[in-house]
Design a protein around this motif. Structure first.
Motif, short mmCIF file in Angstrom:
data_model
loop_
_atom_site.label_atom_id
_atom_site.label_comp_id
_atom_site.label_asym_id
_atom_site.label_seq_id
_atom_site.Cartn_x
_atom_site.Cartn_y
_atom_site.Cartn_z
N PHE A 1 10.84 -0.84 4.88
CA PHE A 1 9.53 -0.03 5.38
C PHE A 1 8.66 -0.99 6.40
O PHE A 1 8.37 -0.51 7.40
N ARG B 1 3.74 5.85 -2.72
CA ARG B 1 4.76 6.64 -2.72
C ARG B 1 5.19 6.66 -4.25
O ARG B 1 5.74 7.59 -4.71
N ARG C 1 0.77 -1.14 0.11
CA ARG C 1 -0.05 0.07 0.12
C ARG C 1 0.75 1.28 0.04
O ARG C 1 0.64 2.18 -0.84
N GLU C 2 1.75 1.25 0.95
CA GLU C 2 2.63 2.58 0.95
C GLU C 2 3.70 2.48 -0.24
O GLU C 2 3.87 3.71 -0.76
N THR C 3 4.06 1.48 -0.65
CA THR C 3 4.72 1.43 -1.94
C THR C 3 4.12 2.26 -3.04
O THR C 3 4.53 2.80 -3.77
#
Ligand code: UDP
Ligand code: MG
Length: 314
Positions: A206, A23, A18-20
């Motif tokens: 992460f 970003r 999700r974070e990848t």
């Protein structure tokens, strides 16, 4: 007109994807707004994950127009999974960037890579500045690995992993390599197209843990050396020659001692040399075995991977 594809191999990465995505899309929106890229897509290659990685990729692909997914039928390892993504990208993009899912590589290096691409560079290596964030152990084993690779005549860019941009022409050249033992960073370095380097700071993972435990790292290092260099085999020959010289010297020494009448029945030296020679022979057999094993794998020409499912790929 630049069609860019970001290829991301994922193995049990449900905690980071999700974070990848957040970003990467933020960065891509910026380069698109700045008109440096016309179309950008993210290709997640699920390398037979056992967690909910694929469900997440499907979900992200439904939410974000630019996200696509490729699910491999079983875990084939980072290099083969990346290859699967690259093979698809080679016919669908003008340039690709390969990056790990865990956000250790700074996505902000990508705009700089794109600038190099616009200046006619085919391969842009992401090179990490320092390894302060890595554990002491990882830092030193990695450095030893680069040194060994260089000493063995393998082509590697110091502190470059698999974070790089490649033009379509470089990618298509790479795709003509038929070998099954992949050591992509070495293969790409040997292509010969114009290259450049972009420096970046490497972050901590992460979330989640490393999918490269020591066992895999060692295997990867051995693969790297043996798939690029026959120098270990040459070393065996030199070692053999050295032993013959030592043996000759020992014979001369033995005869001289005998002539002087002070030949002592020393079993210590005998014991030591038996072990030593035994070890050397085993090591030599092992190195030859590595190469024979590689040849075995290559001649079988087994398929690299199977695609089980995709999201919206054409
Ligand atoms: N990976 C993969 N298949 C594997 C192992 C790893 O596709 O069998 C992916 C993983 O999801 C990540 C990248 O390869 O995107 C690098 O792995 P990792 O970050 O665990 O390695 P490290 O950075 O610790 O060397
Ligand atoms: Mg990592």
């Amino acid at each position: 007109m630049l069609k860019l594809m970001i290829v991301v191999p994922c193995y049990n990465e449900q905690q980071v994807l999700r974070e990848t995505t957040a970003r990467l899309t933020a960065m891509l929106d910026r380069v698109i707004a700045a008109k440096r890229v016309d179309v950008a897509r993210i290709l997640y290659v699920d390398d037979g994950s056992r967690d909910h990685t694929w469900d997440l990729i499907t979900e992200l692909s439904n939410t974000f127009a630019c996200v696509e997914g490729l699910k491999l039928a079983h875990n084939v390892g980072h290099q083969q999974a990346l290859w699967a993504g690259l093979e698809y990208a080679a016919t669908h993009a003008d340039a690709i960037v390969s990056i790990d899912a865990d956000l250790q590589d700074d996505v902000e290096a990508i705009p700089q890579m794109i600038e190099h691409y616009h200046q006619g560079i085919d391969v842009v290596f992401g090179v990490r500045r320092e390894r302060k964030k890595d554990t002491f152990f990882k830092r030193h084993t990695a450095q030893a690995f680069y040194r060994l690779m260089q000493a063995m005549g393998g082509q590697v860019v110091y502190n470059h992993a698999d974070y790089r941009l490649m033009s379509r022409r470089a990618l298509q050249a790479l795709m003509t390599f038929p070998e099954r033992n992949l050591f992509l960073r070495g293969m790409v370095a040997s292509l010969g197209f114009p290259t450049a380097i972009v420096l970046y700071d490497r972050h901590e993972r992460f979330a989640g843990e490393s999918k490269y435990p020591l066992r895999k790292m060692l295997g990867f290092a051995i693969d790297g050396i043996t798939s690029f260099s026959v120098r270990p085999l040459q070393c065996i020959t030199y070692l053999g020659l050295l032993f013959i010289v030592i043996a000759l010297a020992a014979i001369v020494y033995g005869l001289l001692s005998y002539a002087e009448g002070k030949a002592i029945p020393g079993w210590t030296s005998l014991l030591v040399s038996v072990w030593f020679i035994g070890g050397a022979i085993l090591l030599a057999c092992g190195i030859i075995g590595e190469y024979v094993g590689k040849i075995y794998k290559e001649v079988k020409r087994r398929p690299r991977y199977f695609i089980e499912q995709t999201t919206k790929l054409k």
